[in-house]
Motif scaffolding. Structure first.
Motif, PDB file in Angstrom:
ATOM      1  N   GLU A 279       0.814  -1.210   0.000  1.00 25.91           N
ATOM      2  CA  GLU A 279       0.000   0.000   0.000  1.00 25.91           C
ATOM      3  C   GLU A 279       0.848   1.261   0.000  1.00 25.91           C
ATOM      4  N   GLY A 280       2.179   1.100   0.049  1.00 27.10           N
ATOM      5  CA  GLY A 280       3.052   2.257  -0.012  1.00 27.10           C
ATOM      6  C   GLY A 280       3.267   2.958   1.306  1.00 27.10           C
ATOM      7  N   ARG A 281       2.874   2.346   2.414  1.00 28.75           N
ATOM      8  CA  ARG A 281       3.081   2.955   3.725  1.00 28.75           C
ATOM      9  C   ARG A 281       4.474   2.673   4.267  1.00 28.75           C
ATOM     10  N   LEU A 282       5.051   1.538   3.885  1.00 33.09           N
ATOM     11  CA  LEU A 282       6.365   1.138   4.360  1.00 33.09           C
ATOM     12  C   LEU A 282       7.284   0.835   3.185  1.00 33.09           C
ATOM     13  N   GLN A 283       8.583   0.926   3.448  1.00 30.66           N
ATOM     14  CA  GLN A 283       9.581   0.531   2.461  1.00 30.66           C
ATOM     15  C   GLN A 283      10.621  -0.339   3.145  1.00 30.66           C
ATOM     16  N   ARG A 284      10.979  -1.438   2.494  1.00 23.90           N
ATOM     17  CA  ARG A 284      12.033  -2.299   3.014  1.00 23.90           C
ATOM     18  C   ARG A 284      13.294  -2.014   2.213  1.00 23.90           C
ATOM     19  N   ARG A 285      14.312  -1.522   2.885  1.00 27.56           N
ATOM     20  CA  ARG A 285      15.543  -1.099   2.218  1.00 27.56           C
ATOM     21  C   ARG A 285      16.686  -1.980   2.675  1.00 27.56           C
ATOM     22  N   ARG A 286      17.415  -2.492   1.700  1.00 28.47           N
ATOM     23  CA  ARG A 286      18.523  -3.387   1.993  1.00 28.47           C
ATOM     24  C   ARG A 286      19.569  -2.693   2.858  1.00 28.47           C
ATOM     25  N   GLY A 287      19.990  -3.377   3.904  1.00 30.49           N
ATOM     26  CA  GLY A 287      21.004  -2.839   4.788  1.00 30.49           C
ATOM     27  C   GLY A 287      20.500  -1.789   5.754  1.00 30.49           C
ATOM     28  N   VAL A 288      19.207  -1.436   5.658  1.00 21.58           N
ATOM     29  CA  VAL A 288      18.639  -0.418   6.538  1.00 21.58           C
ATOM     30  C   VAL A 288      17.554  -1.006   7.426  1.00 21.58           C
ATOM     31  N   GLY A 289      16.592  -1.681   6.797  1.00 16.58           N
ATOM     32  CA  GLY A 289      15.453  -2.238   7.521  1.00 16.58           C
ATOM     33  C   GLY A 289      14.156  -1.712   6.955  1.00 16.58           C
ATOM     34  N   THR A 290      13.098  -1.787   7.736  1.00 16.45           N
ATOM     35  CA  THR A 290      11.783  -1.316   7.311  1.00 16.45           C
ATOM     36  C   THR A 290      11.590   0.115   7.781  1.00 16.45           C
ATOM     37  N   THR A 291      11.334   1.016   6.843  1.00 19.44           N
ATOM     38  CA  THR A 291      11.182   2.430   7.173  1.00 19.44           C
ATOM     39  C   THR A 291       9.811   2.941   6.752  1.00 19.44           C
ATOM     40  N   VAL A 292       9.415   4.062   7.347  1.00 19.37           N
ATOM     41  CA  VAL A 292       8.152   4.705   6.987  1.00 19.37           C
ATOM     42  C   VAL A 292       8.331   5.388   5.635  1.00 19.37           C
ATOM     43  N   ALA A 293       7.455   5.086   4.698  1.00 15.83           N
ATOM     44  CA  ALA A 293       7.580   5.614   3.339  1.00 15.83           C
ATOM     45  C   ALA A 293       7.150   7.079   3.271  1.00 15.83           C
ATOM     46  N   PRO A 294       7.745   7.847   2.374  1.00 17.74           N
ATOM     47  CA  PRO A 294       7.314   9.234   2.167  1.00 17.74           C
ATOM     48  C   PRO A 294       5.958   9.267   1.489  1.00 17.74           C
ATOM     49  N   PRO A 295       5.290  10.425   1.474  1.00 25.18           N
ATOM     50  CA  PRO A 295       4.005  10.541   0.779  1.00 25.18           C
ATOM     51  C   PRO A 295       4.141  10.149  -0.688  1.00 25.18           C
ATOM     52  N   ARG A 296       3.086   9.623  -1.252  1.00 24.00           N
ATOM     53  CA  ARG A 296       3.118   9.221  -2.661  1.00 24.00           C
ATOM     54  C   ARG A 296       3.286  10.429  -3.574  1.00 24.00           C
ATOM     55  N   VAL A 297       3.988  10.209  -4.669  1.00 23.45           N
ATOM     56  CA  VAL A 297       4.180  11.245  -5.675  1.00 23.45           C
ATOM     57  C   VAL A 297       2.944  11.295  -6.569  1.00 23.45           C
ATOM     58  N   GLY A 298       2.400  12.478  -6.785  1.00 24.62           N
ATOM     59  CA  GLY A 298       1.235  12.618  -7.640  1.00 24.62           C
ATOM     60  C   GLY A 298       1.609  12.570  -9.111  1.00 24.62           C
ATOM     61  N   VAL A 299       0.904  11.747  -9.877  1.00 30.36           N
ATOM     62  CA  VAL A 299       1.093  11.654 -11.324  1.00 30.36           C
ATOM     63  C   VAL A 299      -0.149  12.246 -11.980  1.00 30.36           C
ATOM     64  N   ALA A 300      -0.037  13.472 -12.520  1.00 32.02           N
ATOM     65  CA  ALA A 300      -1.183  14.150 -13.108  1.00 32.02           C
ATOM     66  C   ALA A 300      -1.515  13.543 -14.462  1.00 32.02           C
ATOM     67  N   VAL A 301      -2.738  13.061 -14.614  1.00 37.35           N
ATOM     68  CA  VAL A 301      -3.142  12.459 -15.886  1.00 37.35           C
ATOM     69  C   VAL A 301      -4.338  13.176 -16.505  1.00 37.35           C
ATOM     70  N   GLY A 302      -4.976  14.081 -15.769  1.00 39.69           N
ATOM     71  CA  GLY A 302      -6.162  14.729 -16.299  1.00 39.69           C
ATOM     72  C   GLY A 302      -6.006  16.209 -16.560  1.00 39.69           C
ATOM     73  N   THR A 303      -4.787  16.726 -16.436  1.00 39.81           N
ATOM     74  CA  THR A 303      -4.599  18.166 -16.590  1.00 39.81           C
ATOM     75  C   THR A 303      -4.838  18.630 -18.024  1.00 39.81           C
ATOM     76  N   GLU A 304      -5.353  19.835 -18.150  1.00 37.20           N
ATOM     77  CA  GLU A 304      -5.567  20.429 -19.471  1.00 37.20           C
ATOM     78  C   GLU A 304      -4.376  21.300 -19.878  1.00 37.20           C
ATOM     79  N   GLN A 305      -3.408  21.463 -18.986  1.00 37.19           N
ATOM     80  CA  GLN A 305      -2.248  22.284 -19.289  1.00 37.19           C
ATOM     81  C   GLN A 305      -1.200  21.442 -20.011  1.00 37.19           C
ATOM     82  N   HIS A 306      -0.762  21.919 -21.165  1.00 34.60           N
ATOM     83  CA  HIS A 306       0.211  21.190 -21.968  1.00 34.60           C
ATOM     84  C   HIS A 306       1.578  21.843 -21.836  1.00 34.60           C
ATOM     85  N   ALA A 307       2.597  21.038 -21.657  1.00 32.59           N
ATOM     86  CA  ALA A 307       3.952  21.568 -21.525  1.00 32.59           C
ATOM     87  C   ALA A 307       4.941  20.510 -21.981  1.00 32.59           C
ATOM     88  N   TRP A 308       6.055  20.980 -22.538  1.00 34.53           N
ATOM     89  CA  TRP A 308       7.122  20.078 -22.933  1.00 34.53           C
ATOM     90  C   TRP A 308       7.843  19.552 -21.698  1.00 34.53           C
TER      91      TRP A 308
END
Length: 253
Positions: free
Chosen positions: A62-91
């Protein structure tokens, strides 16, 4: 983090434990903090380690935790937003773009990309590789396919390879008047090269966002961006996504 009686709960023990752990993550832990080891957690909640592992695996999915090699289980950062419905066009590479240029090579693209670009199946195009980071960790990798016809003056730029070449391709694209873009999203599995770049195992779930950039009614470039499914979420609209702030005082903005 207190103990909870799980024996009388009708739902699977690991599922109820997942809920309890999730509430503890909101109230007692910060992003990047390392959780106690499995033995300590299992003893605190009075469950078998197998039950604990199931709950931790679900929280990782669910993206709440991350298991990192050599570190252990850590609290994951907030999810990155992927905009798919925007009407603004940009290169790609426009102001506010969170991507970093990694490399640029000349190579023959997959047949489906060549067909969309209307280039020959043996014709090389510029392949710009970019990456996106969040809290110091890779969350997405992109391949931008650009035919020579879209950047005819590129040869005049002294940027033979590497990130400089990638940035040069993007600068040339910005000279074109972008008419629009089409975008599609699908769930996929990480290929070996994507998995390595995203620090995941091959076959891990990913979101594949394909964007077609249109100039004068023709496809000028195609972007194929692969996002880690456990760290990203889709957003729609131009006013920004709804953010839910978890914690002792929950609020929406």
């Amino acid at each position: 983090m207190g103990t909870t009686q799980l024996e009388s709960v009708p739902e699977p023990k690991y599922w109820h434990l997942k809920t309890v752990l999730s509430e503890a993550l909101d109230s007692e832990f910060s992003v990047g903090e390392i959780l106690p080891n499995e033995r300590e957690l299992a003893a605190r909640f009075g469950v078998a380690r197998a039950t604990l592992r199931q709950a931790l695996e679900q929280l990782e999915l669910e993206g709440r935790l991350q298991r990192r090699r050599g570190v252990g289980t850590t609290v994951a950062p907030p999810r990155v937003g992927v905009a798919v419905g925007t009407e603004q066009h940009a290169w790609p590479g426009a102001a506010g773009d969170a991507w970093q240029s990694v490399d640029c090579t000349l190579a023959v693209p997959p047949a489906a990309i060549a067909d969309a670009l209307e280039t020959g199946h043996e014709e090389s195009v510029h392949m710009v590789r970019r990456s996106r980071m969040s809290h110091g960790q890779p969350v997405a990798a992109e391949l931008l396919y650009v035919p020579d016809g879209s950047v005819p003056d590129l040869s005049a730029i002294d940027a033979p390879s590497g990130p400089a070449r990638a940035r040069a391709v993007l600068r040339e694209l910005h000279r074109l008047e972008l008419e629009g873009q089409d975008r599609s999203v699908e769930l996929g599995s990480a290929r070996a090269d994507d998995a390595k770049e995203l620090d995941r195992l091959p076959g891990a779930p990913v979101l594949v966002v394909t964007t077609r950039f249109v100039v004068r009614g023709r496809t000028a470039a195609i972007s194929v961006a692969t996002y880690r499914a456990d760290t990203c979420r889709l957003t729609f609209g131009d006013s920004g996504a709804v953010e839910i702030h978890h914690g002792p005082h929950q609020q929406a903005s």
